[in-house]
Design a protein around this motif. Structure first.
Motif, PDB file in Angstrom:
ATOM      1  N   ARG A  78       0.820  -1.217   0.000  1.00 57.24           N
ATOM      2  CA  ARG A  78       0.000   0.000   0.000  1.00 57.24           C
ATOM      3  C   ARG A  78       0.852   1.264   0.000  1.00 57.24           C
ATOM      4  O   ARG A  78       0.331   2.363   0.159  1.00 57.24           O
ATOM      5  CB  ARG A  78      -0.932   0.009   1.214  1.00 57.24           C
ATOM      6  N   VAL A  79       2.157   1.114  -0.198  1.00 50.23           N
ATOM      7  CA  VAL A  79       3.071   2.256  -0.128  1.00 50.23           C
ATOM      8  C   VAL A  79       3.698   2.509  -1.496  1.00 50.23           C
ATOM      9  O   VAL A  79       4.281   1.609  -2.103  1.00 50.23           O
ATOM     10  CB  VAL A  79       4.191   2.013   0.915  1.00 50.23           C
ATOM     11  N   ALA A  80       3.575   3.753  -1.958  1.00 50.69           N
ATOM     12  CA  ALA A  80       4.285   4.202  -3.157  1.00 50.69           C
ATOM     13  C   ALA A  80       5.444   5.086  -2.738  1.00 50.69           C
ATOM     14  O   ALA A  80       5.384   5.774  -1.711  1.00 50.69           O
ATOM     15  CB  ALA A  80       3.339   4.977  -4.074  1.00 50.69           C
ATOM     16  N   ALA A 193      -5.197   8.494   2.365  1.00 51.44           N
ATOM     17  CA  ALA A 193      -3.832   8.696   1.881  1.00 51.44           C
ATOM     18  C   ALA A 193      -3.008   9.366   2.969  1.00 51.44           C
ATOM     19  O   ALA A 193      -3.506  10.221   3.706  1.00 51.44           O
ATOM     20  CB  ALA A 193      -3.820   9.556   0.627  1.00 51.44           C
ATOM     21  N   VAL A 194      -1.760   8.963   3.049  1.00 51.13           N
ATOM     22  CA  VAL A 194      -0.772   9.620   3.905  1.00 51.13           C
ATOM     23  C   VAL A 194       0.431   9.944   3.043  1.00 51.13           C
ATOM     24  O   VAL A 194       0.919   9.073   2.309  1.00 51.13           O
ATOM     25  CB  VAL A 194      -0.337   8.736   5.092  1.00 51.13           C
ATOM     26  N   CYS A 203      15.003  11.670   9.434  1.00 50.69           N
ATOM     27  CA  CYS A 203      16.447  11.867   9.278  1.00 50.69           C
ATOM     28  C   CYS A 203      17.034  11.205   8.035  1.00 50.69           C
ATOM     29  O   CYS A 203      18.202  10.797   8.029  1.00 50.69           O
ATOM     30  CB  CYS A 203      17.192  11.386  10.535  1.00 50.69           C
ATOM     31  N   ALA A 204      16.230  11.097   6.994  1.00 50.35           N
ATOM     32  CA  ALA A 204      16.711  10.564   5.722  1.00 50.35           C
ATOM     33  C   ALA A 204      17.223  11.711   4.850  1.00 50.35           C
ATOM     34  O   ALA A 204      16.892  12.877   5.088  1.00 50.35           O
ATOM     35  CB  ALA A 204      15.591   9.827   5.001  1.00 50.35           C
ATOM     36  N   PRO A 205      18.021  11.426   3.836  1.00 46.02           N
ATOM     37  CA  PRO A 205      18.397  12.475   2.892  1.00 46.02           C
ATOM     38  C   PRO A 205      17.153  13.030   2.191  1.00 46.02           C
ATOM     39  O   PRO A 205      16.162  12.318   1.991  1.00 46.02           O
ATOM     40  CB  PRO A 205      19.308  11.746   1.891  1.00 46.02           C
ATOM     41  N   ARG A 206      17.207  14.288   1.808  1.00 46.51           N
ATOM     42  CA  ARG A 206      16.081  14.881   1.090  1.00 46.51           C
ATOM     43  C   ARG A 206      15.943  14.207  -0.276  1.00 46.51           C
ATOM     44  O   ARG A 206      16.939  13.913  -0.937  1.00 46.51           O
ATOM     45  CB  ARG A 206      16.295  16.383   0.914  1.00 46.51           C
ATOM     46  N   GLY A 207      14.697  13.959  -0.674  1.00 42.03           N
ATOM     47  CA  GLY A 207      14.433  13.281  -1.933  1.00 42.03           C
ATOM     48  C   GLY A 207      13.809  11.915  -1.754  1.00 42.03           C
ATOM     49  O   GLY A 207      13.687  11.156  -2.717  1.00 42.03           O
ATOM     50  N   VAL A 208      13.375  11.607  -0.516  1.00 40.82           N
ATOM     51  CA  VAL A 208      12.729  10.329  -0.221  1.00 40.82           C
ATOM     52  C   VAL A 208      11.366  10.630   0.401  1.00 40.82           C
ATOM     53  O   VAL A 208      11.289  11.160   1.515  1.00 40.82           O
ATOM     54  CB  VAL A 208      13.564   9.473   0.749  1.00 40.82           C
ATOM     55  N   SER A 209      10.301  10.333  -0.330  1.00 39.83           N
ATOM     56  CA  SER A 209       8.963  10.533   0.220  1.00 39.83           C
ATOM     57  C   SER A 209       8.132   9.286  -0.020  1.00 39.83           C
ATOM     58  O   SER A 209       8.472   8.430  -0.843  1.00 39.83           O
ATOM     59  CB  SER A 209       8.277  11.756  -0.406  1.00 39.83           C
ATOM     60  N   PHE A 210       7.025   9.207   0.719  1.00 42.03           N
ATOM     61  CA  PHE A 210       6.153   8.034   0.640  1.00 42.03           C
ATOM     62  C   PHE A 210       4.701   8.480   0.532  1.00 42.03           C
ATOM     63  O   PHE A 210       4.314   9.541   1.040  1.00 42.03           O
ATOM     64  CB  PHE A 210       6.328   7.150   1.877  1.00 42.03           C
ATOM     65  N   LEU A 211       3.909   7.664  -0.133  1.00 41.15           N
ATOM     66  CA  LEU A 211       2.467   7.864  -0.252  1.00 41.15           C
ATOM     67  C   LEU A 211       1.791   6.541   0.056  1.00 41.15           C
ATOM     68  O   LEU A 211       2.105   5.523  -0.565  1.00 41.15           O
ATOM     69  CB  LEU A 211       2.105   8.310  -1.672  1.00 41.15           C
ATOM     70  N   THR A 212       0.887   6.544   1.030  1.00 41.24           N
ATOM     71  CA  THR A 212       0.082   5.352   1.287  1.00 41.24           C
ATOM     72  C   THR A 212      -1.325   5.601   0.756  1.00 41.24           C
ATOM     73  O   THR A 212      -1.833   6.729   0.800  1.00 41.24           O
ATOM     74  CB  THR A 212       0.008   5.006   2.787  1.00 41.24           C
ATOM     75  N   VAL A 213      -1.956   4.564   0.242  1.00 42.48           N
ATOM     76  CA  VAL A 213      -3.282   4.712  -0.360  1.00 42.48           C
ATOM     77  C   VAL A 213      -4.214   3.600   0.116  1.00 42.48           C
ATOM     78  O   VAL A 213      -3.813   2.446   0.241  1.00 42.48           O
ATOM     79  CB  VAL A 213      -3.219   4.708  -1.902  1.00 42.48           C
ATOM     80  N   SER A 214      -5.462   3.981   0.403  1.00 45.54           N
ATOM     81  CA  SER A 214      -6.495   3.004   0.711  1.00 45.54           C
ATOM     82  C   SER A 214      -6.988   2.371  -0.580  1.00 45.54           C
ATOM     83  O   SER A 214      -6.758   2.877  -1.682  1.00 45.54           O
ATOM     84  CB  SER A 214      -7.659   3.692   1.436  1.00 45.54           C
ATOM     85  N   ASP A 215      -7.701   1.281  -0.444  1.00 38.97           N
ATOM     86  CA  ASP A 215      -8.231   0.611  -1.637  1.00 38.97           C
ATOM     87  C   ASP A 215      -9.205   1.516  -2.388  1.00 38.97           C
ATOM     88  O   ASP A 215      -9.179   1.571  -3.628  1.00 38.97           O
ATOM     89  CB  ASP A 215      -8.933  -0.694  -1.237  1.00 38.97           C
TER      90      ASP A 215
END
Length: 355
Positions: A78-80, A193-194, A203-215
């Motif tokens: 569920r994570v992009a 969605a989150v 504390c990760a390097p910039r350029g890492v993001s996540f999107l969670t989605v419901s069905d």
């Protein structure tokens, strides 16, 4: 000042950061851990020697995906992955009909607002005070988009009330957890969605993001940013238009910033190994001690971010003169307390401000 800062796990985690003393700006940008620094340097050395490892890059992406999923309590399917929260918000906008109403808090971070304002499909963006946001959801509201922790003020939203109001009117919910995950427990399954950029509290390097989605959201969203990495088999999806997209949230992936994910994986691993409720108690406990020292009232919901009126920037200047890194937003001074901070940071900041 009693806190749980002496928890063995938190003490060990704090030792992973070399620069935490006097650094009260996790809400601006997090600090790299020793493990992240080692991983990034090792990758740079290998690439500079003519040995970039593409398989290792992809492994770091998938490891990061799985670790973030565990941090927010859902399955990795569920994570992009992506690089910017605004890109993810733009994809959520694709799920809305033309002219739909989007409700956002007053003063919301622009990356959660502009994708809807500039969708080109006549979406109506309506604002309301965060404290009353739930009361402003109405039958015509298609989406409620809000940060669970406000960037400018540190205010924590009443997410349960907002979600309940949205459900009552059939509205979707989009939660920006960039200022939350890493100190405030977030259950992604509570929302449609989150979005979360990991360069602050995680504390990760910039350029890492996540999107969670419901069905139900995934069924409505269009993968408008689909590229080769959105394919079910990315390395077989590099050419042409006859590409089979991934059957799960990976179809909303954008091409990853490989080196950033190399550094993100060990950072996410550090936080995934910690008790989120201990992190919350630690951050909010330090923040509460700082508020008490300044004579600032406690917020309705505890926050690891403290802000106060500083229209001329004098408080921020005093902190800076004392060697303390803080930040200012919207005419307010802003400090944040994270895993790499302790009671000494509270005392030093209060002394710098004359308290």
């Amino acid at each position: 000042m009693p806190t749980i800062a002496d928890s063995p796990a938190l003490v060990a985690a704090r030792r992973e950061f070399d620069g935490g003393r006097d650094y009260l700006a996790a809400c601006t940008v997090g600090l790299p851990s020793r493990a992240t620094r080692r991983a990034v340097i090792a990758d740079l050395d290998a690439a500079a020697s003519g040995r970039p490892d593409l398989a290792a890059y992809c492994a770091a992406v998938e490891r990061s995906r799985g670790l973030f999923a565990s941090l927010v309590g859902i399955g990795a399917e569920r994570v992009a992955i992506g690089s910017q929260t605004s890109v993810a918000a733009g994809m959520v906008a694709s799920a809305l009909p033309d002219g739909a109403e989007v409700l956002v808090p007053d003063g919301e971070f622009s990356s959660m607002v502009l994708p809807f304002v500039h969708s080109g499909r006549g979406l109506v963006v309506r604002t309301a005070p965060l404290r009353d946001l739930a009361a402003h959801v109405r039958p015509r509201t298609a989406l409620v988009a809000f940060s669970v922790v406000q960037s400018a003020t540190g205010e924590v939203a009443d997410a349960a009330a907002i979600v309940a109001a949205a459900a009552q009117h059939g509205a979707l919910t989009l939660c920006d957890a960039t200022q939350a995950v890493g100190w405030l427990p977030v259950e992604a399954s509570d929302f449609d969605a989150v979005v979360c950029h990991a360069y602050k509290w995680l504390c990760a390097p910039r350029g890492v993001s996540f999107l969670t989605v419901s069905d139900r959201l995934a069924a409505r969203m269009t993968p408008v940013n689909a590229g080769w990495y959105a394919g079910d088999d990315p390395w077989a999806s590099c050419y042409g238009g006859e590409v089979e997209l991934a059957p799960d949230a990976r179809r909303f992936d954008v091409s990853p910033a490989w080196q950033a994910f190399v550094g993100a994986a060990p950072a996410l691993e550090l936080f995934a190994a910690l008790d989120p409720f201990e992190l919350h108690a630690h951050s909010t406990g330090l923040a509460a001690a700082f508020r008490a020292g300044l004579g600032i009232a406690e917020p309705e919901r505890p926050s690891g971010i403290v802000t106060w009126d500083d229209p001329e920037g004098s408080a921020l200047a005093r902190l800076g003169s004392a060697g303390i890194t803080a930040s200012g937003r919207s005419g307010r001074a802003r400090v944040a307390f994270h895993v790499f901070n302790d009671e000494d940071d509270v005392d030093l900041a209060l002394a710098a401000l004359g308290h």
